[in-house]
Scaffold this active site. Structure first.
Site, PDB file in Angstrom:
ATOM      1  N   HIS A  70      -4.194 -31.484   0.581  1.00  0.00           N
ATOM      2  CA  HIS A  70      -3.264 -32.542   0.961  1.00  0.00           C
ATOM      3  C   HIS A  70      -3.757 -33.843   0.352  1.00  0.00           C
ATOM      4  O   HIS A  70      -4.960 -34.091   0.299  1.00  0.00           O
ATOM      5  CB  HIS A  70      -3.197 -32.673   2.495  1.00  0.00           C
ATOM      6  CG  HIS A  70      -2.002 -33.445   2.938  1.00  0.00           C
ATOM      7  ND1 HIS A  70      -1.998 -34.815   2.998  1.00  0.00           N
ATOM      8  CD2 HIS A  70      -0.763 -33.031   3.309  1.00  0.00           C
ATOM      9  CE1 HIS A  70      -0.795 -35.213   3.405  1.00  0.00           C
ATOM     10  NE2 HIS A  70      -0.037 -34.160   3.592  1.00  0.00           N
ATOM     11  N   ASP A 115       1.965 -26.277   6.115  1.00  0.00           N
ATOM     12  CA  ASP A 115       2.776 -25.198   5.553  1.00  0.00           C
ATOM     13  C   ASP A 115       2.078 -23.842   5.606  1.00  0.00           C
ATOM     14  O   ASP A 115       2.733 -22.805   5.526  1.00  0.00           O
ATOM     15  CB  ASP A 115       3.145 -25.522   4.097  1.00  0.00           C
ATOM     16  CG  ASP A 115       4.050 -26.730   4.028  1.00  0.00           C
ATOM     17  OD1 ASP A 115       4.897 -26.863   4.920  1.00  0.00           O
ATOM     18  OD2 ASP A 115       3.901 -27.540   3.100  1.00  0.00           O
TER      19      ASP A 115
HETATM   20  N1  ACO Z   1      -5.569 -24.367  -4.593  1.00  0.00           N
HETATM   21  C1  ACO Z   1      -6.577 -24.457  -5.492  1.00  0.00           C
HETATM   22  N2  ACO Z   1      -7.074 -25.629  -5.961  1.00  0.00           N
HETATM   23  C2  ACO Z   1      -6.506 -26.768  -5.511  1.00  0.00           C
HETATM   24  C3  ACO Z   1      -5.451 -26.754  -4.574  1.00  0.00           C
HETATM   25  C4  ACO Z   1      -4.991 -25.513  -4.113  1.00  0.00           C
HETATM   26  N3  ACO Z   1      -3.997 -25.423  -3.226  1.00  0.00           N
HETATM   27  N4  ACO Z   1      -5.077 -28.028  -4.303  1.00  0.00           N
HETATM   28  C5  ACO Z   1      -5.860 -28.819  -5.048  1.00  0.00           C
HETATM   29  N5  ACO Z   1      -6.734 -28.071  -5.774  1.00  0.00           N
HETATM   30  C6  ACO Z   1      -7.802 -28.565  -6.649  1.00  0.00           C
HETATM   31  C7  ACO Z   1      -7.235 -29.079  -7.970  1.00  0.00           C
HETATM   32  O1  ACO Z   1      -7.194 -28.061  -8.940  1.00  0.00           O
HETATM   33  C8  ACO Z   1      -8.227 -30.169  -8.302  1.00  0.00           C
HETATM   34  O2  ACO Z   1      -9.413 -29.543  -8.779  1.00  0.00           O
HETATM   35  P1  ACO Z   1     -10.300 -30.270  -9.944  1.00  0.00           P
HETATM   36  O3  ACO Z   1     -10.795 -31.537  -9.300  1.00  0.00           O
HETATM   37  O4  ACO Z   1     -11.377 -29.292 -10.269  1.00  0.00           O
HETATM   38  O5  ACO Z   1      -9.335 -30.541 -11.081  1.00  0.00           O
HETATM   39  C9  ACO Z   1      -8.569 -30.778  -6.940  1.00  0.00           C
HETATM   40  O6  ACO Z   1      -8.380 -29.705  -6.001  1.00  0.00           O
HETATM   41  C10 ACO Z   1      -7.701 -31.973  -6.538  1.00  0.00           C
HETATM   42  O7  ACO Z   1      -6.331 -31.600  -6.672  1.00  0.00           O
HETATM   43  P2  ACO Z   1      -5.149 -32.642  -6.937  1.00  0.00           P
HETATM   44  O8  ACO Z   1      -3.961 -31.899  -7.456  1.00  0.00           O
HETATM   45  O9  ACO Z   1      -5.656 -33.789  -7.760  1.00  0.00           O
HETATM   46  O10 ACO Z   1      -4.867 -33.186  -5.471  1.00  0.00           O
HETATM   47  P3  ACO Z   1      -3.599 -33.996  -5.004  1.00  0.00           P
HETATM   48  O11 ACO Z   1      -4.030 -34.802  -3.832  1.00  0.00           O
HETATM   49  O12 ACO Z   1      -2.941 -34.707  -6.147  1.00  0.00           O
HETATM   50  O13 ACO Z   1      -2.568 -32.834  -4.540  1.00  0.00           O
HETATM   51  C11 ACO Z   1      -1.427 -31.201  -3.256  1.00  0.00           C
HETATM   52  C12 ACO Z   1      -2.317 -32.473  -3.230  1.00  0.00           C
HETATM   53  C13 ACO Z   1      -0.190 -31.433  -4.152  1.00  0.00           C
HETATM   54  C14 ACO Z   1      -0.905 -30.927  -1.834  1.00  0.00           C
HETATM   55  C15 ACO Z   1      -2.271 -30.015  -3.782  1.00  0.00           C
HETATM   56  O14 ACO Z   1      -3.398 -29.818  -2.953  1.00  0.00           O
HETATM   57  C16 ACO Z   1      -1.452 -28.708  -3.886  1.00  0.00           C
HETATM   58  O15 ACO Z   1      -0.796 -28.485  -4.912  1.00  0.00           O
HETATM   59  N6  ACO Z   1      -1.497 -27.826  -2.824  1.00  0.00           N
HETATM   60  C17 ACO Z   1      -0.715 -26.606  -2.826  1.00  0.00           C
HETATM   61  C18 ACO Z   1       0.741 -26.910  -2.443  1.00  0.00           C
HETATM   62  C19 ACO Z   1       0.890 -27.262  -0.991  1.00  0.00           C
HETATM   63  O16 ACO Z   1       0.374 -26.606  -0.095  1.00  0.00           O
HETATM   64  N7  ACO Z   1       1.694 -28.332  -0.744  1.00  0.00           N
HETATM   65  C20 ACO Z   1       2.037 -28.782   0.618  1.00  0.00           C
HETATM   66  C21 ACO Z   1       1.406 -30.107   0.921  1.00  0.00           C
HETATM   67  S1  ACO Z   1       1.744 -30.574   2.569  1.00  0.00           S
HETATM   68  C22 ACO Z   1       3.339 -31.138   2.501  1.00  0.00           C
HETATM   69  O17 ACO Z   1       3.850 -31.627   1.543  1.00  0.00           O
HETATM   70  C23 ACO Z   1       4.087 -31.011   3.748  1.00  0.00           C
END
Ligand code: ACO
Length: 427
Positions: free
Chosen positions: A316, A373
């Site tokens: 998140h 979620d």
């Molecule tokens: N699985 C594996 N790796 C992940 C995940 C994940 N679900 N989420 C983030 N990471 C990793 C990224 O690859 C990145 O790694 P790195 O630093 O080695 O490159 C690091 O964690 C940071 O990720 P970002 O994408 O920069 O984080 P951001 O804060 O921009 O994104 C988000 C947050 C979009 C929710 C992301 O965690 C994601 O895509 N999660 C999966 C989708 C999800 O569950 N969305 C629902 C969110 S809650 C809502 O909207 C109600």
């Protein structure tokens, strides 16, 4: 005397500029950079707005480090366990919880507004049957603006109230119609004698003529525990400060467009898998994993920097400790296990993923915890809600948040048309 704000030095010219702080009642203060471009000729660069506050707001507070969420100052744990979704809607809109009399009045007003114009019914026929309910819903909400064109200009509190009541009351009906159309089954009109949440389950489940299926013991078909579980899910989704879809709603509001088209745009933004669409993807993913033995391979895929695969329902932007909504849903899931027919295989896979992710260095070091979620899908499946309706259910819960944020935006004299700039790097 020490200066209170921030000083930025432009090392090219050697000049320094002072920027005042913007006070907060909780959480980080801001720095007022509005004159930054005029002062320095430079733009601040912040893709994804990770360090940018776009407004002042008194609706919802999140402390991502502590895992805290409050609506109008009230902790989400209290609202989810001691109050109903409609009380939460009233709280978000009015700023305090309602008295019993106010709640009854609000409830009745919503029941009376839950019907949609017959002309809007015809819109559904224009869609292919396989259309996803989110696309139908977003279009239907945009179309609603033509039936209530008067909400384009609002000056009185009563006009704001009426606009908000209408959209909150009609959203479950539109969502249920979108679903029934996708299945090719007749629409079920709202039943004015049922509560907000029970009525939605009724419109999803009833047979033509409003008849409910009767089980072999002759039991009624919408169990109170199911209504309570869905009501809690609505409450947990009701608002979440300046998330992607709310930012879209506010951006559209800034152009002077109709509030319902702003909410339609919010629905479209919510659909994405990085946002509200994740709840549908979590169940897809759990089904794809198939059994506990396969979990390790999928965890390895999620950790592989060369593989775009992400573990849906994890991570998140704001919560870097835990998502308090996920905690509440996990305990709700445990209660429901006793009472409803839960998919044990899905729950076992989910539990194993959670166990690994909470101890694996990849997830721990990146502060990736289960989000709302991750749990909502398993609960909604137990309520007999099909996967394509998970995100529309998020929409129903979030409508009160969007409309409240829309009104706050309109009343904020400091707001302007949303118009960010860019750093041009082209030819
Ligand atoms: N699985 C594996 N790796 C992940 C995940 C994940 N679900 N989420 C983030 N990471 C990793 C990224 O690859 C990145 O790694 P790195 O630093 O080695 O490159 C690091 O964690 C940071 O990720 P970002 O994408 O920069 O984080 P951001 O804060 O921009 O994104 C988000 C947050 C979009 C929710 C992301 O965690 C994601 O895509 N999660 C999966 C989708 C999800 O569950 N969305 C629902 C969110 S809650 C809502 O909207 C109600």
């Amino acid at each position: 005397m020490a200066k209170k704000g921030f000083t930025v030095t432009d090392h090219r010219s050697g000049k320094s500029y002072d920027y005042p702080t913007v006070e907060s009642s909780r959480g980080p203060k801001g720095v007022d950079f509005r004159s930054f471009y005029k002062d320095t000729g430079c733009f601040s660069y912040d893709p994804g707005f990770t360090s940018t506050a776009s407004c002042k707001s008194s609706i919802t507070f999140i402390d991502g480090e502590k895992g805290e969420l409050r609506y109008r100052g009230t902790p989400i744990e209290k609202l989810a366990t001691e109050h109903s979704y409609l009380e939460t809607c009233f709280l978000l809109r009015v700023g305090r919880l309602p008295s019993e009399e106010e709640l009854n009045h609000y409830d009745l007003e919503l029941r009376h507004r839950s019907f949609i114009h017959e002309g809007l019914r015809n819109l559904f026929d224009a869609f292919p049957q396989e259309a996803h309910p989110m696309s139908t819903l977003s279009s239907a909400v945009a179309a609603l603006s033509s039936f209530y064109y008067e909400h384009l200009e609002m000056n009185t509190e009563e006009e704001y109230r009426e606009m908000a009541r209408r959209i909150v009351a009609k959203m479950p009906t539109l969502a249920a119609f979108a679903y029934r159309y996708s299945k090719g089954i007749p629409f079920i009109y709202p039943d004015i004698e049922r509560s907000f949440t029970e009525n939605f389950l009724y419109m999803m489940r009833a047979y033509p003529g409003g008849k409910m299926h009767i089980d072999p013991e002759g039991e009624r078909l919408i169990k109170p525990i199911e209504v309570k579980a869905l009501d809690t899910i609505f409450t947990l989704h009701a608002d979440h400060e300046q998330n992607a879809s709310t930012t879209v709603v506010r951006s559209v509001a800034s152009t002077g467009a109709h509030p319902y088209v702003a909410i339609s745009a919010g629905i479209s933004a919510l659909w994405g898998r990085a946002h509200g669409g994740a709840n549908e993807s979590v169940i897809e993913q759990l089904k794809m994993i198939g059994s506990v033995e396969n979990v390790d391979a999928f965890i390895a895929k999620a950790k592989d920097p060369d593989d775009p695969f992400r573990l849906m329902g994890f991570g998140h932007r704001v919560y870097k400790n835990f998502d308090p909504r996920a905690k509440i849903l996990k305990s709700l899931q445990d209660q429901l296990k006793e009472e409803l027919d839960m998919d044990n295989n899905l729950m076992r896979i989910a539990a194993r993923i959670e166990e690994i992710a909470l101890s694996d260095d990849y997830f721990v070091s990146r502060k990736l915890y289960p989000n709302i979620d991750f749990y909502s899908g398993v609960i909604l499946t137990a309520l007999g809600i099909p996967r394509s309706m998970f995100t529309p259910i998020f929409v129903i819960g979030r409508t009160i948040g969007w409309v409240t944020q829309w009104i706050e935006f309109k009343k904020d004299a400091e707001q302007k048309i949303v118009r960010p700039r860019q750093i041009y790097v082209g030819p």
